[in-house]
Design an enzyme around this catalytic site. Structure first.
Site, short mmCIF file in Angstrom:
data_model
loop_
_atom_site.label_atom_id
_atom_site.label_comp_id
_atom_site.label_asym_id
_atom_site.label_seq_id
_atom_site.Cartn_x
_atom_site.Cartn_y
_atom_site.Cartn_z
N LYS A 116 0.84 -1.22 0.00
CA LYS A 116 0.00 0.00 0.00
C LYS A 116 0.86 1.25 0.00
O LYS A 116 0.47 2.27 -0.59
CB LYS A 116 -0.97 -0.01 1.19
CG LYS A 116 -2.10 -1.01 1.00
CD LYS A 116 -3.44 -0.53 1.54
CE LYS A 116 -4.55 -1.44 1.05
NZ LYS A 116 -5.82 -1.31 1.69
N LYS A 198 -5.38 -9.60 -7.58
CA LYS A 198 -6.66 -9.82 -6.90
C LYS A 198 -7.72 -8.82 -7.40
O LYS A 198 -7.39 -7.65 -7.63
CB LYS A 198 -6.42 -9.60 -5.40
CG LYS A 198 -7.57 -9.98 -4.51
CD LYS A 198 -7.21 -9.72 -3.06
CE LYS A 198 -7.38 -8.25 -2.72
NZ LYS A 198 -7.98 -7.97 -1.42
N LYS A 201 -12.15 -3.73 -5.01
CA LYS A 201 -13.22 -2.75 -5.19
C LYS A 201 -12.69 -1.35 -5.43
O LYS A 201 -13.40 -0.49 -5.92
CB LYS A 201 -14.20 -2.78 -4.01
CG LYS A 201 -13.61 -2.44 -2.66
CD LYS A 201 -14.67 -2.48 -1.59
CE LYS A 201 -14.34 -3.44 -0.47
NZ LYS A 201 -13.07 -3.24 0.22
N1 AQP Z 1 -10.67 -10.81 -4.93
C1 AQP Z 1 -11.04 -11.40 -3.80
N2 AQP Z 1 -11.27 -12.73 -3.76
C2 AQP Z 1 -11.66 -13.35 -2.62
N3 AQP Z 1 -11.84 -12.68 -1.46
C3 AQP Z 1 -11.63 -11.35 -1.44
N4 AQP Z 1 -11.72 -10.40 -0.48
C4 AQP Z 1 -11.42 -9.19 -1.00
N5 AQP Z 1 -11.13 -9.31 -2.30
C5 AQP Z 1 -11.23 -10.63 -2.60
C6 AQP Z 1 -12.12 -10.68 0.90
O1 AQP Z 1 -13.06 -9.67 1.28
C7 AQP Z 1 -12.87 -9.36 2.65
C8 AQP Z 1 -12.82 -7.90 2.90
O2 AQP Z 1 -11.81 -7.27 2.23
P1 AQP Z 1 -11.47 -5.75 2.60
O3 AQP Z 1 -12.45 -4.84 2.03
O4 AQP Z 1 -11.26 -5.59 4.06
O5 AQP Z 1 -10.09 -5.49 1.98
P2 AQP Z 1 -9.43 -6.05 0.72
O6 AQP Z 1 -9.14 -7.50 0.89
O7 AQP Z 1 -8.26 -5.15 0.47
O8 AQP Z 1 -10.56 -5.88 -0.39
P3 AQP Z 1 -10.49 -5.01 -1.65
O9 AQP Z 1 -11.78 -5.17 -2.38
O10 AQP Z 1 -9.25 -5.32 -2.43
O11 AQP Z 1 -10.43 -3.57 -1.04
P4 AQP Z 1 -9.49 -2.38 -1.37
O12 AQP Z 1 -9.60 -2.21 -2.86
O13 AQP Z 1 -10.03 -1.22 -0.60
O14 AQP Z 1 -8.11 -2.75 -0.91
C9 AQP Z 1 -11.64 -10.12 3.12
O15 AQP Z 1 -12.08 -11.28 3.81
C10 AQP Z 1 -10.95 -10.49 1.85
O16 AQP Z 1 -10.16 -11.68 1.98
#
Ligand code: AQP
Length: 335
Positions: A116, A198, A201
């Site tokens: 990050k 990955k 969002k």
């Molecule tokens: N691509 C993914 N496949 C499977 N599981 C996923 N998770 C996120 N992306 C995937 C699971 O969602 C939960 C919450 O995630 P988060 O919002 O706390 O943070 P993150 O993992 O960083 O999700 P994002 O969508 O990628 O958010 P941003 O873009 O803000 O960094 C977790 O249980 C995660 O494993």
């Protein structure tokens, strides 16, 4: 099993965007299978979200939409505690105490911090660095037994266990040392445009993800545009991450086994694969989207859930917080 005998599960999602089919498959869909057998807390972790700059009005809206989506996707607000992290001040208060039991060297090793800070070079703030300590507080506040974690969060959970053990070694058994909960179906969903990354969002390219609120025609279009390769025939292998990702998504949304999903598509053309996968996603999301829209109209109901669940979370968090505060030597409150 009575509520007292059930193990405690904590998890959360950041309201940093509209949740994706990745969040749905990797988190929410699995959570719905846990709600009868465990005492679950599912948080909208808005405090974590501000480690990256957010638009305040949008963050507020997304946090509310996230809790609404939890309910729309099948999490029962009478069985689970679903709340905003920022409504329970115990998270920040315990995080401060735990900061004093965490070493700089430990935080320096966190892969997510490295990633990050590379991505947000102009805003490498202390919150980004101490993020894992706040996450440890989230978990330890509720005497959590199990934390459903994706691969990316394993290192943070390991640190939470380390901090809990360190604290307990000094002061006795204050915190339950949490274990990872590995879901039976736990595919990591990859970006549709860069299938070695990955699905996220907060991806700047909306074609990289399917949002849970994408209209059917948008879903079909995004899947049609998904990056595959120059071959024409479906095979399932690591060397074809785009194709593998589509089959994984199909298997997860239809709950069809991965073997049977592979059999269904192997040897077929990419056009057919994309058509069937797109339609399967539309089918899975349709009832969720309808419930979400209905719930959004019911402001009083959502407000009452937020209030009630927030109070319950506060009550539980304060019990652990007071114990930790007393142990480190803070004066006891006079009632
Ligand atoms: N691509 C993914 N496949 C499977 N599981 C996923 N998770 C996120 N992306 C995937 C699971 O969602 C939960 C919450 O995630 P988060 O919002 O706390 O943070 P993150 O993992 O960083 O999700 P994002 O969508 O990628 O958010 P941003 O873009 O803000 O960094 C977790 O249980 C995660 O494993």
């Amino acid at each position: 099993m009575s509520a007292e005998q059930k193990k405690i599960i904590f998890s959360g999602i950041q309201p940093t965007g509209v949740i994706t089919i990745g969040n749905y498959i990797g988190a929410i869909k699995n959570w719905t299978k846990l709600q009868d057998d465990y005492n679950c807390l599912f948080c909208a972790v808005d405090m974590h979200s501000i480690t990256v700059r957010q638009d305040p009005a949008l963050l507020r809206k997304r946090a509310r939409d996230l809790l609404t989506m939890y309910i729309a996707a099948g999490l029962d607000p009478e069985k689970n505690i679903m709340y905003y992290q920022s409504h329970v001040s115990g998270h920040a208060e315990l995080a401060w105490i735990l900061n004093c039991f965490t070493y700089m060297g430990e935080l320096n090793r966190m892969t997510q911090f490295k990633e990050k800070s590379a991505k947000h070079g102009s805003n490498i703030n202390a919150g980004l660095f101490t993020y894992p300590v706040l996450m440890a507080a989230d978990i330890l506040l509720y005497q959590t037994d199990l934390v459903p974690v994706g691969h990316d969060q394993k290192q943070h959970l390991e640190l939470a266990r380390e901090i809990a053990t360190r604290f307990n070694n000094v002061y006795g058994d204050v915190f339950t040392v949490p274990e990872p909960y590995i879901a039976k179906v736990g595919a990591k969903i990859m970006s549709l445009q860069e299938p070695t990354k990955k699905m996220s969002k907060s991806d700047e390219n909306p074609n990289g993800y399917i949002s849970l609120m994408d209209e059917p025609n948008v879903i079909i279009k995004k899947i049609k545009r998904a990056v595959t390769d120059s071959d024409r025939e479906v095979t399932y292998s690591e060397s074809k991450p785009g194709v593998k990702n589509l089959i994984d998504i199909y298997s997860c949304v239809t709950s069809e086994s991965i073997e049977s999903s592979i059999d269904r598509f192997v040897g077929k053309g990419y056009g057919e694969l994309k058509q069937v996968v797109g339609e399967a996603i539309v089918e899975e999301l349709k009832p969720v989207q309808e419930r979400f829209k209905d719930l959004q109209k019911n402001k009083d109901y959502i407000d009452s859930i937020i209030k009630k669940n927030g109070e319950t979370a506060n009550y539980l968090a304060t019990k652990t917080l007071r114990k930790a505060q007393k142990k480190v030597g803070f004066p006891v409150r006079i009632r």
